[in-house]
Write a protein that holds these residues in place. Sequence first.
Motif, PDB file in Angstrom:
ATOM      1  N   ILE A  19     -24.222 -26.813 -58.689  1.00 46.67           N
ATOM      2  CA  ILE A  19     -23.885 -27.709 -59.857  1.00 46.67           C
ATOM      3  C   ILE A  19     -23.174 -27.074 -61.033  1.00 46.67           C
ATOM      4  CG2 ILE A  19     -26.015 -27.519 -61.274  1.00 46.67           C
ATOM      5  CD1 ILE A  19     -26.313 -30.379 -61.259  1.00 46.67           C
ATOM      6  N   GLY A  20     -23.024 -25.778 -60.899  1.00 46.58           N
ATOM      7  CA  GLY A  20     -22.263 -24.982 -62.157  1.00 46.58           C
ATOM      8  C   GLY A  20     -20.887 -25.396 -62.316  1.00 46.58           C
ATOM      9  N   ASP A  21     -20.118 -26.026 -61.399  1.00 48.62           N
ATOM     10  CA  ASP A  21     -18.703 -26.500 -61.554  1.00 48.62           C
ATOM     11  C   ASP A  21     -18.838 -27.701 -62.395  1.00 48.62           C
ATOM     12  OD1 ASP A  21     -17.788 -24.447 -60.099  1.00 48.62           O
ATOM     13  OD2 ASP A  21     -17.491 -25.558 -58.191  1.00 48.62           O
ATOM     14  N   THR A  22     -19.802 -28.623 -62.159  1.00 48.30           N
ATOM     15  CA  THR A  22     -19.976 -29.846 -62.898  1.00 48.30           C
ATOM     16  C   THR A  22     -20.594 -29.477 -64.316  1.00 48.30           C
ATOM     17  OG1 THR A  22     -20.639 -31.066 -60.856  1.00 48.30           O
ATOM     18  CG2 THR A  22     -21.255 -31.890 -63.033  1.00 48.30           C
ATOM     19  N   PHE A  23     -21.170 -28.470 -64.666  1.00 52.64           N
ATOM     20  CA  PHE A  23     -21.712 -28.020 -66.016  1.00 52.64           C
ATOM     21  C   PHE A  23     -20.463 -27.691 -66.643  1.00 52.64           C
ATOM     22  CE2 PHE A  23     -26.513 -27.393 -65.024  1.00 52.64           C
ATOM     23  CZ  PHE A  23     -26.735 -28.842 -64.849  1.00 52.64           C
ATOM     24  N   GLN A  24     -19.823 -26.985 -65.903  1.00 51.40           N
ATOM     25  CA  GLN A  24     -18.649 -26.271 -66.744  1.00 51.40           C
ATOM     26  C   GLN A  24     -17.655 -27.067 -67.321  1.00 51.40           C
ATOM     27  OE1 GLN A  24     -18.277 -22.774 -66.939  1.00 51.40           O
ATOM     28  NE2 GLN A  24     -16.663 -23.534 -68.492  1.00 51.40           N
ATOM     29  N   LYS A  25     -17.497 -28.095 -66.746  1.00 55.50           N
ATOM     30  CA  LYS A  25     -16.515 -29.179 -67.452  1.00 55.50           C
ATOM     31  C   LYS A  25     -17.115 -29.655 -68.746  1.00 55.50           C
ATOM     32  CE  LYS A  25     -17.757 -33.581 -65.206  1.00 55.50           C
ATOM     33  NZ  LYS A  25     -17.319 -34.622 -64.281  1.00 55.50           N
ATOM     34  N   TYR A  26     -18.299 -29.754 -69.059  1.00 57.29           N
ATOM     35  CA  TYR A  26     -18.772 -30.234 -70.293  1.00 57.29           C
ATOM     36  C   TYR A  26     -18.646 -29.101 -71.352  1.00 57.29           C
ATOM     37  CZ  TYR A  26     -20.882 -33.799 -67.458  1.00 57.29           C
ATOM     38  OH  TYR A  26     -20.813 -34.676 -66.401  1.00 57.29           O
ATOM     39  N   THR A  27     -18.323 -27.922 -71.255  1.00 59.10           N
ATOM     40  CA  THR A  27     -17.978 -27.037 -72.256  1.00 59.10           C
ATOM     41  C   THR A  27     -16.930 -27.484 -72.905  1.00 59.10           C
ATOM     42  OG1 THR A  27     -18.488 -25.318 -70.882  1.00 59.10           O
ATOM     43  CG2 THR A  27     -17.250 -24.790 -72.796  1.00 59.10           C
ATOM     44  N   ARG A  28     -15.837 -28.162 -72.148  1.00 58.17           N
ATOM     45  CA  ARG A  28     -14.753 -28.739 -73.078  1.00 58.17           C
ATOM     46  C   ARG A  28     -15.281 -29.971 -73.821  1.00 58.17           C
ATOM     47  NH1 ARG A  28      -8.907 -29.738 -72.192  1.00 58.17           N
ATOM     48  NH2 ARG A  28      -8.093 -30.573 -74.144  1.00 58.17           N
ATOM     49  N   THR A  29     -16.021 -30.896 -73.429  1.00 58.14           N
ATOM     50  CA  THR A  29     -16.644 -32.273 -74.019  1.00 58.14           C
ATOM     51  C   THR A  29     -17.035 -31.803 -75.178  1.00 58.14           C
ATOM     52  OG1 THR A  29     -16.761 -33.104 -71.694  1.00 58.14           O
ATOM     53  CG2 THR A  29     -18.003 -34.104 -73.407  1.00 58.14           C
ATOM     54  N   VAL A  30     -18.148 -30.844 -75.123  1.00 58.88           N
ATOM     55  CA  VAL A  30     -18.868 -30.511 -76.369  1.00 58.88           C
ATOM     56  C   VAL A  30     -18.073 -29.765 -77.285  1.00 58.88           C
ATOM     57  CG1 VAL A  30     -20.532 -28.770 -77.055  1.00 58.88           C
ATOM     58  CG2 VAL A  30     -21.104 -30.129 -75.073  1.00 58.88           C
ATOM     59  N   ARG A  31     -16.944 -28.865 -76.984  1.00 60.58           N
ATOM     60  CA  ARG A  31     -16.111 -28.557 -78.031  1.00 60.58           C
ATOM     61  C   ARG A  31     -15.294 -29.575 -78.662  1.00 60.58           C
ATOM     62  NH1 ARG A  31     -10.630 -28.098 -78.032  1.00 60.58           N
ATOM     63  NH2 ARG A  31      -9.880 -26.375 -79.043  1.00 60.58           N
ATOM     64  N   ASP A  32     -14.735 -30.389 -77.827  1.00 58.27           N
ATOM     65  CA  ASP A  32     -13.960 -31.360 -78.652  1.00 58.27           C
ATOM     66  C   ASP A  32     -14.765 -32.499 -79.453  1.00 58.27           C
ATOM     67  OD1 ASP A  32     -11.889 -30.573 -77.254  1.00 58.27           O
ATOM     68  OD2 ASP A  32     -11.526 -31.997 -75.772  1.00 58.27           O
ATOM     69  N   LEU A  33     -15.887 -32.895 -78.887  1.00 57.39           N
ATOM     70  CA  LEU A  33     -16.730 -33.547 -79.627  1.00 57.39           C
ATOM     71  C   LEU A  33     -17.124 -33.147 -80.767  1.00 57.39           C
ATOM     72  CD1 LEU A  33     -18.949 -35.529 -76.845  1.00 57.39           C
ATOM     73  CD2 LEU A  33     -17.317 -36.617 -78.568  1.00 57.39           C
ATOM     74  N   GLY A  34     -17.705 -31.829 -80.871  1.00 55.62           N
ATOM     75  CA  GLY A  34     -17.953 -31.081 -82.193  1.00 55.62           C
ATOM     76  C   GLY A  34     -16.901 -31.306 -83.028  1.00 55.62           C
TER      77      GLY A  34
END
Length: 733
Positions: A411-426
């Motif tokens: 599931i790590g590949d799925t988790f990884q894409k949220y790094t960008r999501t969190v960065r942009d939302l922040g």
Amino acid sequence: MDLTEVIDAYLVESDEFLRDMEAILLRTETSTPSDEDLNAIFRAVHTIKGTAGMFGFESTVKFTHVVENLLDRLRSHEIKFQAELTEILLKAKDHLSYLVAEETKGKIPESKIMQGNSILDLMKPFQGSEIVTAEEKQNQNENEIVLDKKSNHLVSAENQTQTIQNHKDSIPGYLISFRPNRNVFSQGLDPISFIGYLKKIGKIQSVKIISETIPNTMDFDPESCYLGFEIHLDSDAGLDAVRKVFNFIEADSFLHILPPDANIEDLADLSFQLPEEEILLGNIWREIQILTDASLIDYFEELKKRKTGISTNSEENPSSPLSNLSSDELREDKTPTNQKQDQNKSATIKVDSKRIDKLINRVGELVVSCANMNQLIGSIEDSNLQESSMLAMRLLNEVREISLKLRMVPIGDTFQKYTRTVRDLGKELGKDIKLITEGNETELDRNIVDKLGDPLTHLVRNACDHGLETSAEREKKGKPKQGIIKLNAFHEAGSVVIEITDDGNGIQKEKVWQKGIDKGLVSGPLPDSEDEIFKLLFHPGLSTASQITNVSGRGVGLDVVLQNIESLRGSITVKSTPNQGSRFIIRLPLTLAIIDGFLVEVGKNQFIIPMDMVLECLHFTDDNKVDSNQFFALRGNLIPFLRLKDYYPCESSGENSRENIVIVRNGEKKAGIVVERLLGEYQTVIKPMGSVFRHVKGVSGSSILGDGNVALIIDIPSLFERTIAVENERLYK
């Protein structure tokens, strides 16, 4: 020719490259990229460009060409990586993702091309001076020292050029001798795509495929590359530009490029480096019009002299370790050591997921058939037959486990894409947020992972917007300035648990309950049960946001999350502590294809309870019943229970039939299910319900038993909700 499968492979490969590119770029915000990082980003863009060029995707090629130039200068340290480039290259990655996906469907709209051009304009200030062309680099290197591979001595490039010019006969274009290593496929490289990209820098006059090393059928390995290529290219580009096409496959290949001013002597040198016989090579070069009839005679004259010279040298040095080897053994010795080592390594192949789904479905049907066979054999007093049946079942279970693992992905590949999501939302929300992922190696059915994207996206966005405070608010509360969102996955009792945690405000129970009252969903005072309160969060249209933003506030999201999770036969619960944060807990089955169940019977109807939720089974008597049949006494504890016949239409087998209770759990909660007969463990294939029954609560699917009857698969989380509702009605009546 049907290119559907090839284009699908291009899309998958490009998606992998772009994900890796994004992960590296996000790391550059906290640390300077290494040479390895820059090379990886360059290779991603370069490979996509090459493959897109092979298919004629011009918009993708034009965009990637400019990005590639910038990355090439970064990796060669002609320009220095600056922090502003992270944002620009991330925008370039997003646009490239769009181009890759959409250009396979048709022409890119002009508005999107202009959007891409605006991204390229952002790169101009970082380009510095004009990029040096390949021809200019070649002229600058005229006096550099180069290694003559044939004679093993150093000569100047200027003298080497002069030597070539002294010969009258030159080849009419570039001759590219390309021999990919046998393990090139395992490196994720496709030789054909590199050859196809040559069309971008010139005209391919002719290509001859070398197939001399293809073994017989018994020895053939489909994961190995047995082909070589002799290519005649007509191009005005310099030697460096031609070699650059093979930049990322050269290390996994034998590659030799002769420029248009090469002569017969150079061809003779090349013939001794290639594994094929000289006569065969001469005929091939003649066929692809590198050699003319006139020059062919001169070629063999030169070849004869060189062969005589090499033979003499070998005789003069009998002590040489090569002197006792045959010509075939000498050619075999040319195989690089790393290639021989790689042949012993395990390789990875890509298989269409539909094929795996079909395999698992057939294995599931086989499990059912084998279970039916075992029931029939059990009534026959034949020990040999029963032993054979048990062996077949054991082997089938092993095949089943292997088949299921084929579709399991971390599931790590799925988790990884949220790094960008969190960065942009922040950045959008003006919050300092850090994402932490744990349990990346936890494996889950790929079909579940694919459908898990939207629910996780909603929960992560809610954590950023609702859950975490601004940096100023956190400092006033004595918290660290940076908020933390954590994604964690782990296995528990045959299921996968995924937790989305934040260290923010927590959920205000009073506010949620009041919203429920305002919506007419509930009434009365605030209950003690947190589950009853937090269940309102998943009701459509209910939002606790004080204002509507681009992220949330419209009451849309968590109801979709619940629907998606339940469609995967999963459940979601919420835990929260004021001013400490919230935790959303998702529980999912490992696979959607086959279930280990516990078969029970009520009257003439049979039901399957997921085995991973069953704790124990007990005889049910009146002595165990407490308080109007609502609770069951289990070792000093009271747990709620229900009877299946009260929730499902069942034909009773008689009023005085014996009853049993199956103790099940869902997360931290326990409950009892009263049935008449316990039929034991049962492996079965899950069949989805028809569209009419798809949204029926309490049923997650069905199964065809060995005798042909249909058994419903019980949805335990739904039954838990019903049990809790009954308990609350009693307590608050």
